[in-house]
Design a protein around this motif. Sequence first.
Motif, short mmCIF file in Angstrom:
data_model
loop_
_atom_site.label_atom_id
_atom_site.label_comp_id
_atom_site.label_asym_id
_atom_site.label_seq_id
_atom_site.Cartn_x
_atom_site.Cartn_y
_atom_site.Cartn_z
N ASP A 18 0.85 -1.19 0.00
CA ASP A 18 0.00 0.00 0.00
C ASP A 18 0.89 1.24 0.00
O ASP A 18 1.66 1.46 0.94
CB ASP A 18 -0.89 -0.02 1.25
N GLU A 266 -12.99 -10.33 9.79
CA GLU A 266 -11.92 -10.28 8.79
C GLU A 266 -12.40 -10.46 7.35
O GLU A 266 -11.70 -10.11 6.42
CB GLU A 266 -10.88 -11.36 9.10
N ARG A 267 -13.59 -11.05 7.17
CA ARG A 267 -14.11 -11.23 5.81
C ARG A 267 -15.41 -10.45 5.62
O ARG A 267 -16.24 -10.83 4.80
CB ARG A 267 -14.29 -12.72 5.50
N ASN A 317 -8.69 -1.57 5.73
CA ASN A 317 -8.63 -2.18 4.40
C ASN A 317 -9.72 -1.58 3.51
O ASN A 317 -10.89 -1.56 3.89
CB ASN A 317 -8.83 -3.69 4.48
N TYR A 357 -3.34 -0.11 -6.68
CA TYR A 357 -3.43 -0.89 -5.45
C TYR A 357 -4.89 -1.18 -5.08
O TYR A 357 -5.26 -2.31 -4.78
CB TYR A 357 -2.71 -0.14 -4.31
N LEU A 361 -4.30 -5.39 -5.40
CA LEU A 361 -3.87 -5.92 -4.10
C LEU A 361 -4.73 -5.41 -2.95
O LEU A 361 -5.02 -6.15 -2.00
CB LEU A 361 -2.40 -5.57 -3.87
N GLY A 362 -5.16 -4.15 -3.01
CA GLY A 362 -6.02 -3.62 -1.95
C GLY A 362 -7.33 -4.38 -1.87
O GLY A 362 -7.82 -4.72 -0.78
N ARG A 365 -6.63 -7.78 -0.39
CA ARG A 365 -6.48 -7.72 1.07
C ARG A 365 -7.83 -7.52 1.77
O ARG A 365 -8.06 -8.08 2.84
CB ARG A 365 -5.50 -6.61 1.45
N ARG A 368 -9.15 -10.81 1.98
CA ARG A 368 -8.25 -11.81 2.60
C ARG A 368 -7.81 -12.88 1.59
O ARG A 368 -7.67 -14.05 1.91
CB ARG A 368 -8.92 -12.47 3.81
N GLU A 370 -5.04 -12.15 -0.57
CA GLU A 370 -3.80 -11.62 -1.17
C GLU A 370 -2.76 -12.71 -1.42
O GLU A 370 -1.81 -12.50 -2.17
CB GLU A 370 -3.21 -10.51 -0.30
N ASP A 371 -2.94 -13.90 -0.82
CA ASP A 371 -2.03 -15.01 -1.13
C ASP A 371 -2.41 -15.70 -2.44
O ASP A 371 -1.67 -16.54 -2.93
CB ASP A 371 -2.02 -16.03 0.02
N THR A 375 -1.86 -9.76 -7.09
CA THR A 375 -0.49 -9.46 -7.51
C THR A 375 -0.10 -10.46 -8.61
O THR A 375 -0.89 -11.32 -8.98
CB THR A 375 0.54 -9.61 -6.36
#
Length: 434
Positions: A18, A266-267, A317, A357, A361-362, A365, A368, A370-371, A375
Amino acid sequence: MPLTRKAYRAAILHSIADPAIVGIEASYEYFEDGLLVVDNGQISALGHASELLPTLPVDIDVTHYQDALITPGFIDTHIHLPQTGMVGAYGEQLLDWLNTYTFPCESQFADKAHADEVADIFIKELLRNGTTTALVFGSVHPQSVNSFFEAAQQLDLRMIAGKVMMDRNAPDYLTDTAESSYVESKALIERWHGKGRLHYAVTPRFAPTSTPEQLTLAGQLLSEFPDLYMQTHISENLKEIEWVKELFPERKGYLDVYDHYQLLGERSVFAHGVHLCDDECARLAETGSAISFCPTSNFFLGSGLFNLPMAEKHKLNVGIGTDVGGGTSFSLLQTLNEAYKVMQLQGARLSPFKSLYLATLGGARALRLEDKIGTLQPGTDADFLVLDYNATPLLGYRLKQANNIAETLFVLMTLGDDRTVLQTYAAGNLVHQR
């Protein structure tokens, strides 16, 4: 199945952090002559073509793009499938707009054939605009979600969706009950959540259209199944906020309604957040919840300007959302064009790298994921786009004047639209070709 390895050569750009936290220069990787290597739907290597090509087998299939930029696939963190047929509806603010246009349009999803037809159009529009993952509202009808997931599964897309829960303050033809919303949502979760690249989101439309009983059961679903998403709306419009205060006088504010029913987490992704205060941003950040910033829709419905700097201050986020049909374009490039203007009107800057972003990626994230997406890092899903520098005569001419990747990126986000997306890949498969 035989192993499939392919390589794609072009200018390549992706976010790695970020910019608000690490600064602009440390937030991205750019390869002027880059190579992306894909093995079985995942990215296995990324780097300079001159360094990577000698390490690959001589017979590898390399697609070389001239005057193009490869980026991660775009992530739309807020959009409505059933509103595809009413996008660009004239003349109302949020609450009147729902009653005049949205609810009648959504009622058509009682018909499975209609749901199938719209799901097909909707997914084609997403892919044409370079959106490879979206967080999607269905209608109140389970078939809206079944139709969407069936279409997404055929293309092996990473998508998240849920059936709207709505048991009051909507037309009789469009309401469920607290109990039926729980039972129908649970059946959809058991059928779809975690199947391939699909995920389920518990979806109370917004606080005014759910009774306390329904919100309680939404929270119960989240506790019963691991890794579920939750999506709803918050603080979009001033009249809506007043209405929430009347309906829930015992709560200290709009966010507190959701907090009370255990819907933060978180989600959990809350659309809009135009009129949040500092305390609410802090609470969202504390619980790991996310906001979907929907600039096009906020302009179109006259809702207001999202305060991105305040969200950044709290390290909240934030993803970007088109919010079709309140938003008027499936294009995240066009949506980022509007986001820039939202910041300008508040005396703030939105750098093109922050915009990139937010759209990649933002968003990952916020979800949840980003893995897996957001990207072009090796080990992630091969969801990526090829953007054409010569998509229109004006774009081609303007980009010849660009002196660096920052300027190129900003021009793509200002002048670009669906025509700019030459190809869209999902899990290594070509799913859209202009």
